[in-house]
Design a protein around this motif. Structure first.
Motif, PDB file in Angstrom:
ATOM      1  N   SER A 120      -4.869   3.676  -7.114  1.00 28.80           N
ATOM      2  CA  SER A 120      -4.599   4.778  -7.244  1.00 28.80           C
ATOM      3  C   SER A 120      -3.147   4.275  -5.518  1.00 28.80           C
ATOM      4  O   SER A 120      -2.502   4.973  -5.016  1.00 28.80           O
ATOM      5  N   CYS A 161       1.177  -0.979   0.141  1.00 25.98           N
ATOM      6  CA  CYS A 161      -0.082   0.225   0.038  1.00 25.98           C
ATOM      7  C   CYS A 161       1.181   1.308  -0.178  1.00 25.98           C
ATOM      8  O   CYS A 161       1.690   1.694   0.544  1.00 25.98           O
ATOM      9  N   ARG A 162       0.835   2.148  -0.463  1.00 25.13           N
ATOM     10  CA  ARG A 162       1.265   2.761  -0.646  1.00 25.13           C
ATOM     11  C   ARG A 162       1.603   4.299   0.121  1.00 25.13           C
ATOM     12  O   ARG A 162       1.950   5.070   0.434  1.00 25.13           O
ATOM     13  N   CYS A 201       0.587  11.979   4.896  1.00 24.16           N
ATOM     14  CA  CYS A 201       1.360  11.217   3.743  1.00 24.16           C
ATOM     15  C   CYS A 201       2.426  10.770   5.317  1.00 24.16           C
ATOM     16  O   CYS A 201       2.705  11.298   5.654  1.00 24.16           O
ATOM     17  N   SER A 209       7.092   9.698  -0.769  1.00 25.37           N
ATOM     18  CA  SER A 209       8.387  10.005  -2.143  1.00 25.37           C
ATOM     19  C   SER A 209       7.909  10.824  -3.063  1.00 25.37           C
ATOM     20  O   SER A 209       8.691  11.348  -3.376  1.00 25.37           O
ATOM     21  N   ASP A 210       6.693   9.707  -3.352  1.00 30.71           N
ATOM     22  CA  ASP A 210       5.925  10.549  -4.703  1.00 30.71           C
ATOM     23  C   ASP A 210       5.877  12.274  -5.013  1.00 30.71           C
ATOM     24  O   ASP A 210       5.846  12.668  -5.558  1.00 30.71           O
ATOM     25  N   THR A 263       7.014   6.281   2.963  1.00 31.34           N
ATOM     26  CA  THR A 263       6.024   5.948   1.927  1.00 31.34           C
ATOM     27  C   THR A 263       6.806   5.445   1.101  1.00 31.34           C
ATOM     28  O   THR A 263       7.201   6.643   0.272  1.00 31.34           O
ATOM     29  N   SER A 264       5.913   5.051  -0.501  1.00 31.71           N
ATOM     30  CA  SER A 264       5.547   5.803  -1.578  1.00 31.71           C
ATOM     31  C   SER A 264       4.740   6.842  -1.899  1.00 31.71           C
ATOM     32  O   SER A 264       4.753   7.829  -2.682  1.00 31.71           O
ATOM     33  N   LEU A 265       3.370   7.073  -1.057  1.00 27.67           N
ATOM     34  CA  LEU A 265       3.190   8.177  -1.010  1.00 27.67           C
ATOM     35  C   LEU A 265       3.470   9.482  -1.170  1.00 27.67           C
ATOM     36  O   LEU A 265       4.352  10.601  -1.892  1.00 27.67           O
ATOM     37  N   SER A 277       4.251   2.956   5.551  1.00 28.23           N
ATOM     38  CA  SER A 277       5.747   2.275   5.868  1.00 28.23           C
ATOM     39  C   SER A 277       5.852   0.497   6.273  1.00 28.23           C
ATOM     40  O   SER A 277       7.634   1.207   5.873  1.00 28.23           O
ATOM     41  N   GLY A 321      -2.391   1.601  -4.246  1.00 26.17           N
ATOM     42  CA  GLY A 321      -1.506   0.161  -4.528  1.00 26.17           C
ATOM     43  C   GLY A 321      -2.217  -0.550  -3.723  1.00 26.17           C
ATOM     44  O   GLY A 321      -1.484  -1.247  -3.081  1.00 26.17           O
TER      45      GLY A 321
END
Length: 556
Positions: free
Chosen positions: A308, A202-203, A370, A378-379, A374-376, A206, A310
């Protein structure tokens, strides 16, 4: 060497029943240190003012302080680290936990009160650190694996440490709570973690970066033994298994349930799962073994929003899991997320329809936030949506991705729908009959049925459900507890006392039964007996509020 393993949160988090608890990982580290002969103590400073916290630190005078840091308590952690240094300028302060792990460089660069950061899983790294300090006193930590620290002006991240392969090899942390500072023993012991890692990606989470994507499990034998030890020593009969996905290993779950049933532990529990990780047979055995509720991360009824985030699940999988969860008679609880970038009213309507379809008994709604790791996040940084120093610069506890009017409206609509759905879709007599036909006798079904009958005023049927438990399982304290509470509410003090005394024959450390007996004795004017029961409850659960209030009433 005096070692203090500490936690502190403030504000809303200190009032929250979950975030105010001591992190389980700290207790695990403490248990390992003690097994190796070190002088370690736990402290949850969340209930205390900063003045009282300072006094407690001055009393402890720790040489090594380990502090657990999450995003919500990151500034409280830094203040606690500063206080520890002020009380003992020579003490070494090391942070750990998810926020510290994912922001280790920033913490070491910006906050001199932080000497090091344990990265990820903490037991073996902290043990090696403590041995290093005890043996040599050398404050150069760069030879210790799994750590971020300073060497002069340079920030050094040492080689990673392999994850602990055998979680059963870690010692039990139960005894570490007995002399802990600021710990509510009964609430703390209710929460059990039986695995590490999560198969999802999941985006917004962590966990995969912190624990790694591979899952590691405690054995069913070890879990059951821990539950029994807590039950026998502290009288707890209800537990919350807080793994990210308790049902990730189907064979382990079935063996765990088999042991609970065969060994007649007679506890009740809940757990968290993914909708793609359950089936009817597994859920049925969980119910037979005392599970009464499963919480699923559903998040949304919109396939587009699920992608969206993940989530790697579909609304149809949610419907299937919800259907079998309700069929076996488990309470269905869901987590929802709103305020996702690009989320529209059409997506909201899809989630509202899903709630109608799956009929949850309760749920929680959170705006999308966020977090580091998390990729959230980072993006978001990569796209210019926020700066990389967000968590050091901004003092908010959480960082929501949207703050437009849609978020407040969608949150309220989802909460309202959950409330209305829960009221309409409670289990009814026909449901309980179907569950008994499907699963056979299990005490969880009878308890849930009895509670439902009590809620609608049918005390005869409620008693019949509870009486079936004690007839089939006379060694099951839940049936006697329910009968005692039922009779107590009806004013039948004599029968209620008999039931609660039976509970204490089965579970001598059960403080609530002592409190109930104290209340019943007080109501019939038996003050000495009431005082004795209240004091017994307080000996089992120091600070028990009803017992304290009862003693106060006896003196008036």
């Amino acid at each position: 060497m005096r070692i203090l393993l500490a936690y502190k949160t403030t504000g809303r988090s200190a009032a929250d029943p979950y975030t105010s608890l001591l992190p389980v990982g700290l207790a695990s580290i403490c248990a390992l240190l003690r097994r190796e002969g070190m002088r370690a103590r736990l402290a949850n400073f969340s209930p205390f003012s900063w003045e009282k916290t300072t006094d407690l630190l001055a009393e402890e005078q720790p040489d090594l302080v380990g502090i657990s840091q999450f995003t919500h308590n990151r500034f409280a952690t830094l203040r606690l680290a500063e206080l520890a240094k002020r009380v003992n300028p020579r003490c070494l302060v090391v942070l750990g936990g998810p926020h510290a792990t994912h922001r280790s460089r920033e913490l070491l660069a910006g906050f001199q009160q932080v000497d090091g950061v344990v990265l990820g899983e903490g037991e073996e790294t902290f043990l090696e650190l403590a041995r290093h300090l005890q043996r040599s006193g050398d404050r150069d930590l760069t030879a210790i694996r799994g750590l971020a620290c300073r060497r002069g002006d340079e920030i050094v991240v040492t080689p990673s440490r392999p994850p602990i392969a055998d979680l059963d090899a870690l010692p039990s942390a139960i005894s570490c709570y007995h002399d802990a500072i600021g710990v509510d023993l009964q609430r703390q012991l209710e929460f059990i973690i039986t695995s590490r890692g999560c198969p999802a990606a999941c985006r917004f989470c962590s966990s995969p970066l912190f624990w790694g994507r591979s899952l590691r499990f405690r054995s069913p034998r070890a879990i059951v033994d821990e539950l029994r030890a807590i039950r026998d020593t502290h009288g707890l009969l209800y537990f919350s298994l807080r793994d990210d996905t308790f049902t990730a290993d189907r064979r382990r779950v079935l063996e765990f349930c088999r042991l609970l049933v065969e060994e007649r532990l007679h506890v009740m529990w809940n757990c968290q799962s993914r909708v793609a990780s359950v089936d009817e047979e597994m859920l049925g055995w969980m119910k037979r073994a005392g599970c009464e509720c499963v919480q699923y991360g559903v998040e949304s009824g919109s396939e587009r929003i699920l992608r969206s985030l993940g989530k790697r699940i579909t609304p149809e999988q949610v419907r299937q899991a919800a259907a079998v969860t309700r069929r076996v008679g488990l309470h269905l609880s869901i987590y929802l997320i709103t305020g996702v970038p690009g989320e529209t009213d059409e997506d909201l309507q899809a989630t509202l329809r899903l709630i109608n379809d799956i009929k949850p008994h309760d749920g929680q709604v959170s705006p999308l936030a966020c977090y580091p790791g998390t990729s959230l996040f980072s993006d978001l940084v990569a796209s210019g949506g926020c700066t990389s120093d967000l968590f050091e610069r901004d003092r908010r506890e959480a960082f929501y991705l949207r703050d437009d009017p849609f978020v407040a409206v969608s949150t309220q609509k989802l909460l309202d729908r959950l409330t209305r759905t829960a009221a309409r879709n409670e289990f009814r007599p026909a449901d309980f009959a179907a569950q008994k036909k499907l699963l056979g006798f299990c005490h969880a079904t009878n308890l849930m049925a009895g509670e439902r009958y009590e809620a609608v005023g049918d005390m005869f049927e409620a008693e019949r459900e509870y009486r079936e438990i004690v007839a089939r399982q006379p060694d099951n304290p839940w049936g006697w507890l329910a009968i005692g509470e039922l009779y107590g509410g009806l004013g039948n003090i004599g029968e209620a006392e008999k039931a609660f005394l039976r509970v204490l024959e089965l579970v001598p450390a059960h403080a609530p039964a002592c409190v109930a007996l104290g209340e019943l004795c007080r109501l019939r004017g038996a003050k000495p007996q009431a005082e004795a029961w209240y004091r017994r409850a307080l000996s089992l659960t120091p600070g028990e509020p009803t017992a304290l209030a009862g003693l106060n009433l006896l003196t008036k």
